[in-house]
Design a protein around this motif. Structure first.
Motif, PDB file in Angstrom:
ATOM      1  N   GLU A  35       0.808  -1.227   0.000  1.00 56.65           N
ATOM      2  CA  GLU A  35       0.000   0.000   0.000  1.00 56.65           C
ATOM      3  C   GLU A  35       0.842   1.279   0.000  1.00 56.65           C
ATOM      4  N   PRO A  36       1.894   1.395   0.815  1.00 57.39           N
ATOM      5  CA  PRO A  36       2.692   2.631   0.807  1.00 57.39           C
ATOM      6  C   PRO A  36       3.471   2.854  -0.497  1.00 57.39           C
ATOM      7  N   LEU A  37       3.600   1.812  -1.326  1.00 56.91           N
ATOM      8  CA  LEU A  37       4.367   1.925  -2.569  1.00 56.91           C
ATOM      9  C   LEU A  37       3.519   2.379  -3.754  1.00 56.91           C
ATOM     10  N   VAL A  38       2.199   2.473  -3.569  1.00 52.50           N
ATOM     11  CA  VAL A  38       1.325   2.898  -4.659  1.00 52.50           C
ATOM     12  C   VAL A  38       1.697   4.323  -5.071  1.00 52.50           C
ATOM     13  N   ASP A  39       1.748   4.551  -6.374  1.00 55.27           N
ATOM     14  CA  ASP A  39       2.133   5.827  -6.988  1.00 55.27           C
ATOM     15  C   ASP A  39       3.612   6.160  -6.788  1.00 55.27           C
ATOM     16  N   LYS A  40       4.428   5.139  -6.526  1.00 57.38           N
ATOM     17  CA  LYS A  40       5.876   5.305  -6.446  1.00 57.38           C
ATOM     18  C   LYS A  40       6.519   4.387  -7.478  1.00 57.38           C
ATOM     19  N   VAL A  41       7.733   4.717  -7.875  1.00 56.24           N
ATOM     20  CA  VAL A  41       8.466   3.882  -8.822  1.00 56.24           C
ATOM     21  C   VAL A  41       9.010   2.667  -8.077  1.00 56.24           C
ATOM     22  N   VAL A  42       8.718   1.486  -8.616  1.00 57.97           N
ATOM     23  CA  VAL A  42       9.161   0.236  -7.996  1.00 57.97           C
ATOM     24  C   VAL A  42       9.888  -0.616  -9.032  1.00 57.97           C
ATOM     25  N   GLN A  43      10.653  -1.544  -8.507  1.00 57.04           N
ATOM     26  CA  GLN A  43      11.319  -2.533  -9.345  1.00 57.04           C
ATOM     27  C   GLN A  43      10.730  -3.888  -8.981  1.00 57.04           C
ATOM     28  N   VAL A  44      10.323  -4.647  -9.988  1.00 53.66           N
ATOM     29  CA  VAL A  44       9.760  -5.981  -9.782  1.00 53.66           C
ATOM     30  C   VAL A  44      10.709  -6.988 -10.414  1.00 53.66           C
ATOM     31  N   ILE A  45      11.137  -7.967  -9.633  1.00 53.67           N
ATOM     32  CA  ILE A  45      11.933  -9.078 -10.131  1.00 53.67           C
ATOM     33  C   ILE A  45      10.993 -10.275 -10.204  1.00 53.67           C
ATOM     34  N   THR A  46      10.896 -10.881 -11.381  1.00 53.61           N
ATOM     35  CA  THR A  46       9.986 -12.011 -11.551  1.00 53.61           C
ATOM     36  C   THR A  46      10.719 -13.334 -11.315  1.00 53.61           C
ATOM     37  N   ASN A  47       9.941 -14.386 -11.152  1.00 53.01           N
ATOM     38  CA  ASN A  47      10.525 -15.709 -10.911  1.00 53.01           C
ATOM     39  C   ASN A  47      11.372 -16.194 -12.084  1.00 53.01           C
ATOM     40  N   ASP A  48      11.093 -15.685 -13.291  1.00 53.73           N
ATOM     41  CA  ASP A  48      11.895 -16.086 -14.447  1.00 53.73           C
ATOM     42  C   ASP A  48      13.086 -15.158 -14.689  1.00 53.73           C
ATOM     43  N   GLY A  49      13.357 -14.240 -13.741  1.00 56.01           N
ATOM     44  CA  GLY A  49      14.552 -13.416 -13.785  1.00 56.01           C
ATOM     45  C   GLY A  49      14.397 -12.076 -14.484  1.00 56.01           C
ATOM     46  N   ARG A  50      13.179 -11.716 -14.874  1.00 53.87           N
ATOM     47  CA  ARG A  50      12.980 -10.424 -15.531  1.00 53.87           C
ATOM     48  C   ARG A  50      13.029  -9.302 -14.498  1.00 53.87           C
ATOM     49  N   ASN A  51      13.484  -8.119 -14.942  1.00 54.84           N
ATOM     50  CA  ASN A  51      13.648  -6.954 -14.078  1.00 54.84           C
ATOM     51  C   ASN A  51      12.797  -5.838 -14.682  1.00 54.84           C
ATOM     52  N   ILE A  52      11.671  -5.520 -14.060  1.00 48.85           N
ATOM     53  CA  ILE A  52      10.711  -4.560 -14.594  1.00 48.85           C
ATOM     54  C   ILE A  52      10.616  -3.371 -13.637  1.00 48.85           C
ATOM     55  N   VAL A  53      10.748  -2.158 -14.175  1.00 49.19           N
ATOM     56  CA  VAL A  53      10.698  -0.933 -13.384  1.00 49.19           C
ATOM     57  C   VAL A  53       9.533  -0.095 -13.882  1.00 49.19           C
ATOM     58  N   GLY A  54       8.689   0.378 -12.956  1.00 49.70           N
ATOM     59  CA  GLY A  54       7.564   1.209 -13.346  1.00 49.70           C
ATOM     60  C   GLY A  54       6.860   1.816 -12.146  1.00 49.70           C
ATOM     61  N   LEU A  55       5.847   2.598 -12.430  1.00 56.26           N
ATOM     62  CA  LEU A  55       5.053   3.272 -11.409  1.00 56.26           C
ATOM     63  C   LEU A  55       3.953   2.323 -10.934  1.00 56.26           C
ATOM     64  N   LEU A  56       3.977   1.954  -9.652  1.00 57.71           N
ATOM     65  CA  LEU A  56       2.969   1.037  -9.118  1.00 57.71           C
ATOM     66  C   LEU A  56       1.628   1.763  -9.024  1.00 57.71           C
ATOM     67  N   LYS A  57       0.660   1.306  -9.806  1.00 58.40           N
ATOM     68  CA  LYS A  57      -0.654   1.940  -9.823  1.00 58.40           C
ATOM     69  C   LYS A  57      -1.657   1.191  -8.961  1.00 58.40           C
ATOM     70  N   GLY A  58      -1.431  -0.099  -8.740  1.00 58.75           N
ATOM     71  CA  GLY A  58      -2.355  -0.853  -7.905  1.00 58.75           C
ATOM     72  C   GLY A  58      -1.955  -2.311  -7.810  1.00 58.75           C
ATOM     73  N   PHE A  59      -2.703  -3.037  -6.969  1.00 63.25           N
ATOM     74  CA  PHE A  59      -2.460  -4.461  -6.756  1.00 63.25           C
ATOM     75  C   PHE A  59      -3.750  -5.064  -6.227  1.00 63.25           C
ATOM     76  N   ASP A  60      -3.834  -6.381  -6.202  1.00 65.00           N
ATOM     77  CA  ASP A  60      -5.027  -7.026  -5.669  1.00 65.00           C
ATOM     78  C   ASP A  60      -4.653  -8.048  -4.600  1.00 65.00           C
ATOM     79  N   GLN A  61      -5.656  -8.812  -4.139  1.00 65.81           N
ATOM     80  CA  GLN A  61      -5.442  -9.739  -3.021  1.00 65.81           C
ATOM     81  C   GLN A  61      -4.515 -10.898  -3.382  1.00 65.81           C
ATOM     82  N   THR A  62      -4.302 -11.161  -4.677  1.00 70.55           N
ATOM     83  CA  THR A  62      -3.369 -12.223  -5.066  1.00 70.55           C
ATOM     84  C   THR A  62      -2.015 -11.649  -5.476  1.00 70.55           C
TER      85      THR A  62
END
Length: 125
Positions: A35-62
């Motif tokens: 929740e505190p990261l919404v509307d901030k720039v985040v880095q997401v590392i995926t299980n397959d090793g991808r590195n994605i950077v972007g503005l977190l706009k939202g998320f859900d229960q999963t």
């Protein structure tokens, strides 16, 4: 960066200092951490090793996340980091290993064209 671990979430292995009460599951704890990261720039590392950077706009229960203005950073040992523009992007929660806040000032100082690194390997279960 602030790191939120997603890969090892279950009732026996929460990688956080406090545990949820029995009536709230790991999803509730993860929601509170994202929740505190919404509307901030985040880095997401995926299980397959991808590195994605972007503005977190939202998320859900999963823990599916919506990133806007995002790009993938593709690392190479022979060339600099390639940035592939993705735009608006959804990453499935079951494919996320890490989510971390990006310090934009420090990130802007990094010369990605000169950075050479081995790409991350996929997570093996």
């Amino acid at each position: 960066c602030s790191v939120v671990g997603v890969a090892a979430l279950n009732s026996r292995q929460l990688p956080f200092p406090q545990r949820c009460s029995p009536r709230c599951g790991p999803s509730a704890n993860m929601s509170a951490m994202l929740e505190p990261l919404v509307d901030k720039v985040v880095q997401v590392i995926t299980n397959d090793g991808r590195n994605i950077v972007g503005l977190l706009k939202g998320f859900d229960q999963t823990t599916n996340v919506i990133l806007d203005e995002c790009h993938e950073r593709v690392f190479s040992t022979t060339a600099g980091v390639e940035q592939v523009m993705l735009g608006l992007y959804i990453v499935r929660g079951d494919n996320i290993a890490l989510v971390g806040e990006v310090d934009e000032e420090i990130d802007a100082e990094i010369d990605l064209a000169m950075l050479k690194a081995e790409p991350l390997k996929a997570v093996v279960h």
